[in-house]
Design a protein around this motif. Sequence first.
Motif, PDB file in Angstrom:
ATOM      1  N   SER A 142       0.785  -1.179   0.072  1.00 24.70           N
ATOM      2  CA  SER A 142      -0.007  -0.029   0.108  1.00 24.70           C
ATOM      3  C   SER A 142       0.889   1.157   0.084  1.00 24.70           C
ATOM      4  N   THR A 143       1.758   1.284  -0.926  1.00 25.25           N
ATOM      5  CA  THR A 143       2.876   2.361  -0.949  1.00 25.25           C
ATOM      6  C   THR A 143       3.046   3.002  -2.365  1.00 25.25           C
ATOM      7  N   TYR A 144       4.068   3.706  -2.444  1.00 26.64           N
ATOM      8  CA  TYR A 144       4.524   4.206  -3.817  1.00 26.64           C
ATOM      9  C   TYR A 144       5.786   4.629  -4.025  1.00 26.64           C
ATOM     10  N   LEU A 145       6.381   4.669  -5.045  1.00 21.32           N
ATOM     11  CA  LEU A 145       7.849   4.897  -5.414  1.00 21.32           C
ATOM     12  C   LEU A 145       8.088   6.312  -5.299  1.00 21.32           C
ATOM     13  N   THR A 146       9.150   6.720  -4.730  1.00 23.72           N
ATOM     14  CA  THR A 146       9.615   8.036  -4.669  1.00 23.72           C
ATOM     15  C   THR A 146      11.059   8.296  -5.132  1.00 23.72           C
ATOM     16  N   GLU A 147      11.619   9.249  -5.403  1.00 23.38           N
ATOM     17  CA  GLU A 147      12.941   9.511  -5.983  1.00 23.38           C
ATOM     18  C   GLU A 147      13.352   9.087  -6.890  1.00 23.38           C
ATOM     19  N   VAL A 148      12.306   8.874  -7.929  1.00 27.77           N
ATOM     20  CA  VAL A 148      12.496   8.034  -9.118  1.00 27.77           C
ATOM     21  C   VAL A 148      13.487   8.682 -10.137  1.00 27.77           C
TER      22      VAL A 148
END
Length: 222
Positions: A142-148
């Motif tokens: 239940s999360t997301y990807l940051t600093e792509v």
Amino acid sequence: MQELLPYVDVNPDKPHDAVVVWLHGLGDSGNGFAPIVPELKLPTSMSVRFVFPHAPVRPVTINNGMPMRAWYDIKSLDFNQRADSQGVRESAQQVKQLIETEIEQGIDSKRVILAGFSQGGVIAYHLGLRFDQPLGGILALSTYLTEVPTLDDEASEANKSTPIFTAHGLYDEVIPCALGKTGADKLSELGYAVQWQDYPMQHNVCADEIQAISAWLQQRLA
């Protein structure tokens, strides 16, 4: 070296040979997910230690600056600017120290699973993809990807083939399921071994998901 993060741990009946470091979500604590261990129903033949760190207490901007346990500040509801980059990196470094302590005490890095829910999942992604020793797996819930944009330069070759299990609720009212899927798809495009699963739930975990996590952990650590 900074003082290690405080944590709750759940230990097997015999000396452990594997570790799951599991990071909670915003406003929760390490106590929040500790009760999931018996629900996983791992075989008694497995000897896995679960470590549930407590995030530092900090003011959270979107909650009127109220201090609470948080891995990073949330300054905006815009997901492109939602995660405080400095906070993400500071928390990732603190969790890294926990993992390195386990490795120094004799646990093979390939028998360490880094797991996280919501904010904790952001840290699990960030650290796991950049960790300089091969991990056993990354569990992002239940999360997301940051600093792509920085991932290409910062990703560790050691974890380019590390299995990633990511799951999300179709009716998540906090982090939209589409955002979680976008992150998983991006990692797949970059060549990571991502297993995606969604469930008819909101921003939580469900019984079917716990069963799937158990099977995945057994596959990784048996």
